[in-house]
Motif scaffolding. Structure first.
Motif, PDB file in Angstrom:
ATOM      1  N   GLU A  18       0.831  -1.205   0.000  1.00  0.00           N
ATOM      2  CA  GLU A  18       0.000   0.000   0.000  1.00  0.00           C
ATOM      3  C   GLU A  18       0.869   1.259   0.000  1.00  0.00           C
ATOM      4  OE1 GLU A  18      -3.501   2.296   0.012  1.00  0.00           O
ATOM      5  OE2 GLU A  18      -3.131   0.183  -0.418  1.00  0.00           O
TER       6      GLU A  18
ATOM      7  N   SER B 237       0.875   4.094  -2.894  1.00  0.00           N
ATOM      8  CA  SER B 237       0.610   5.495  -2.579  1.00  0.00           C
ATOM      9  C   SER B 237       1.699   6.401  -3.136  1.00  0.00           C
ATOM     10  CB  SER B 237       0.496   5.670  -1.055  1.00  0.00           C
ATOM     11  OG  SER B 237      -0.601   4.953  -0.538  1.00  0.00           O
TER      12      SER B 237
ATOM     13  N   THR C 115      -3.967  10.334  -2.683  1.00  0.00           N
ATOM     14  CA  THR C 115      -4.100   8.969  -2.195  1.00  0.00           C
ATOM     15  C   THR C 115      -4.396   8.966  -0.700  1.00  0.00           C
ATOM     16  OG1 THR C 115      -2.991   6.817  -2.007  1.00  0.00           O
ATOM     17  CG2 THR C 115      -1.589   8.769  -1.879  1.00  0.00           C
TER      18      THR C 115
ATOM     19  N   ASP D 110      -5.945   6.072   2.324  1.00  0.00           N
ATOM     20  CA  ASP D 110      -6.533   4.768   2.597  1.00  0.00           C
ATOM     21  C   ASP D 110      -7.905   4.977   3.221  1.00  0.00           C
ATOM     22  OD1 ASP D 110      -6.155   5.365   5.304  1.00  0.00           O
ATOM     23  OD2 ASP D 110      -4.383   4.098   5.497  1.00  0.00           O
ATOM     24  N   SER D 111      -8.599   3.896   3.499  1.00  0.00           N
ATOM     25  CA  SER D 111      -9.979   4.009   3.980  1.00  0.00           C
ATOM     26  C   SER D 111     -10.055   4.776   5.294  1.00  0.00           C
ATOM     27  CB  SER D 111     -10.599   2.620   4.147  1.00  0.00           C
ATOM     28  OG  SER D 111      -9.838   1.839   5.051  1.00  0.00           O
TER      29      SER D 111
ATOM     30  N   ALA E  40      -9.372   8.664   4.542  1.00  0.00           N
ATOM     31  CA  ALA E  40     -10.521   9.222   3.812  1.00  0.00           C
ATOM     32  C   ALA E  40     -11.697   9.411   4.771  1.00  0.00           C
ATOM     33  CB  ALA E  40     -10.907   8.307   2.660  1.00  0.00           C
TER      34      ALA E  40
ATOM     35  N   LEU F 117     -14.305   7.570  -5.975  1.00  0.00           N
ATOM     36  CA  LEU F 117     -13.147   6.758  -6.353  1.00  0.00           C
ATOM     37  C   LEU F 117     -11.838   7.539  -6.185  1.00  0.00           C
ATOM     38  CD1 LEU F 117     -14.683   4.973  -9.472  1.00  0.00           C
ATOM     39  CD2 LEU F 117     -14.298   4.022  -7.191  1.00  0.00           C
TER      40      LEU F 117
ATOM     41  N   ARG G 174     -10.622   7.193  -2.752  1.00  0.00           N
ATOM     42  CA  ARG G 174      -9.996   5.898  -2.484  1.00  0.00           C
ATOM     43  C   ARG G 174      -8.602   5.798  -3.100  1.00  0.00           C
ATOM     44  NH1 ARG G 174     -14.427   1.590  -4.236  1.00  0.00           N
ATOM     45  NH2 ARG G 174     -12.707   0.182  -3.719  1.00  0.00           N
TER      46      ARG G 174
END
Length: 218
Positions: free
Chosen positions: A122, A126, A136, A138-139, A142, A168, A171
């Motif tokens: 990840e 990124s 960028t 991550d969950s 965000a 999107l 994400r």
């Protein structure tokens, strides 16, 4: 501290963290990737500005808490880097997942924000996204933006398709990946992103996510 020059085509990375062992670990991980090369390191804001000026990196991997232990030093450095070197993408890599810090980092110009417990895959994804001038998150990060800005009561100003694109973007997907998800061409995605930026009066993908969150549409 300069590490070594990067061959043409490599994503040039500067590491800014006040812990040498962290920088060593990151350098070891990133230099194993064929398209990435760490070209410099710094442990203070002053060193970081000097190294960035000298090495012209593609991406700066920035910890928010530097030698003083204050959040503001990293945030101030983020703003200085993005204002003096707009071509350089700042990716925050820090221990702290705090809603206010995530939002302020974006406001100060960061293209992304990841937490240090992120896995290697990840992190590399990124960095590559930031190098492509994409945002960028991550969950978790965000969601932090959404929680901080959810209170706004404004009505969305975006079309249904544009809202899907924004979701999107939040994400961290590239234009190509967004197109594949929505079954549209990459050119069409770029058209939507330009329209979204125009409607929200912003200039970067990270700001799109921030403003859309402020409107409560994520």
């Amino acid at each position: 501290m300069v590490i070594r020059d990067a061959p043409p085509g490599k994503v040039r990375i500067v590491l800014v963290d006040d812990h040498e062992i962290v920088r060593q670990g990151l350098r070891s991980i990133l230099d194993r990737e064929q398209d990435l090369r760490v070209v410099g390191e710094a442990c203070t804001a002053g060193e970081a500005l000097a190294v960035v000026l000298r090495e012209c990196p593609t991406v700066v991997l920035l910890d928010l808490k530097l030698s003083t232990g204050a959040d503001t030093e990293g945030l101030d450095l983020c703003e200085q880097l993005t204002s003096r070197h707009p071509e350089v993408g700042v990716l925050v890599l820090t221990t702290f997942l705090d809603d206010a810090l995530v939002v302020e980092a974006v406001q100060r110009g960061a293209r992304g924000y990841v937490v240090k417990d992120v896995d290697t895959t990840e992190l590399v994804r990124s960095i590559r996204a930031v190098a492509r001038d994409e945002s960028t998150f991550d969950s978790r990060t965000a969601a932090a933006i959404v929680r901080s800005m959810r209170a706004g009561s404004e009505q969305p100003v975006l079309t249904g398709r544009e809202l899907k694109v924004v979701g999107l973007l939040a994400r961290g997907l590239s234009n190509k990946d967004i197109g594949a998800r929505l079954y549209i061409s990459e050119t069409t995605v770029k058209f939507h992103v330009r329209n979204i930026m125009r409607k929200l009066d912003v200039n970067t993908r990270a700001e799109v996510v921030y403003e859309a969150s402020k409107l409560g549409v994520l």
